[in-house]
Design a protein around this motif. Structure first.
Motif: not given
Length: 336
Positions: A120, A123, A127, A202, A251
């Motif tokens: 997480f 992510v 965000a 990613a 990232l």
């Protein structure tokens, strides 16, 4: 031979040189440590060849850190190049305008939760970065501020977010505070393969997307009116490309922490060496960013009097004078 062909050959030669330096530095980083491994043995162990002890040390302890440096450095450099080019400001980069600060807040919140899986973290970092980008976009949209002032707003946001992160670290339990403090200083310590596969995968997808739409950036370089005449919605395209840059930087921050100045410095180095931006110089930018961050991590880990410092301390030491020089040069241009 025309100038374009000469520039293309020079860029390809620089890419080959940078790639050779990267391979050499990877071998040196894998072979150096408390348990010394010969250079060629370290490279073979990376692919599973050699005795079990050497393979264990290389693959489980050293390789994740090295790969994380390569991936995060490349992502930061490409994100910085795209940000500077789209905003048309040499001082604009994700770490300067607050994007990596937002990513830091998101990632530190995951660390604070403790029991949340490491998957997480990317992510939450993305965000946080997107939230900062949205704040900057809303500020620019409502007040129609200049790009220079927008960069200054981003700097203020970055400092405010750094204060928020420090406050959270102070309130953490002792065992979490040390981990979060090390991460926020831009450290590659303790990286694991699951983190690399998630964030690195990613980054590879987003980076490939950025490379595929580089022709849109070239059209935007002609100006918004010319881009509109060629059938390109400049506002929407600029927003989409900036979104890719924000995701790349976030990232990278999830993988290596908020490493400073790589995104700011590398695009300038590449422009001085290879000239105007092209698709080939974007590859050179990624290679140079990977080389710079891996070199900074190696220096921090092995060559400084205090061993084990975060890579971010080295990049900040190199980048701060560069930022001051850029600001001074920009001010001189405005006065002339």
């Amino acid at each position: 031979m025309n100038a374009l062909a000469i520039a293309r050959r020079r860029t390809l030669a620089l890419c080959a040189t940078c790639l050779a330096l990267l391979i050499a530095l990877v071998g040196i980083a894998l072979s150096t440590g408390q348990f010394h491994i010969p250079f060629l043995d370290a490279l073979r162990a990376l692919f599973g060849a050699g005795d079990s002890a050497t393979v264990l040390v290389v693959q489980q302890f050293r390789a994740p850190r090295v790969i994380a440096a390569l991936v995060a450095g490349a992502a930061l450099a490409v994100a910085g190049s795209m940000t500077q080019r789209l905003l048309r400001n040499p001082l604009a980069s994700p770490d300067v305008i607050g994007v990596t600060g937002g990513a830091s807040v998101g990632a530190v919140l995951v660390l604070a939760a403790g029991s949340v899986p490491a998957a997480f973290t990317p992510v939450a970092a993305v965000a946080g970065g997107l939230l900062v980008a949205a704040l900057l976009g809303a500020s620019a949209w409502r007040s129609r501020v200049s790009v220079t002032r927008l960069v200054l707003v981003g700097v203020a946001i970055q400092q405010g977010l750094a204060a928020v992160v420090n406050l959270m670290i102070v309130r953490f339990p002792e065992e979490l505070a040390g981990q979060a403090l090390q991460w926020t200083s831009g450290s590659l310590y303790g990286r694991t393969w699951p983190e690399i596969w998630i964030a690195g995968g990613a980054i590879a997808v987003v980076g490939a997307g950025a490379a595929l739409i580089q022709r849109h950036v070239a059209v935007l370089d002609l100006g918004d009116e010319s881009a509109g005449g060629l059938g390109l919605d400049s506002r929407r395209s600029r927003l989409g490309l900036l979104l890719l840059a924000v995701v790349l930087a976030s990232l990278a921050a999830a993988l290596a922490g908020p490493v400073g100045f790589v995104a700011l410095v590398v695009p300038h180095i590449v422009r001085r060496l290879a000239g105007p931006p092209t698709a080939a110089t974007l590859v050179l930018t990624a290679l140079t960013g990977a080389l710079l961050l891996l070199a900074a991590d190696y220096v921090a880990l092995n060559l400084l009097p205090i061993r084990g410092l975060p890579a971010g301390t080295v990049t900040a030491t190199l980048g701060a004078p560069w930022l001051l020089w850029l600001m001074a040069r920009s001010q001189r241009r405005n006065l002339t």
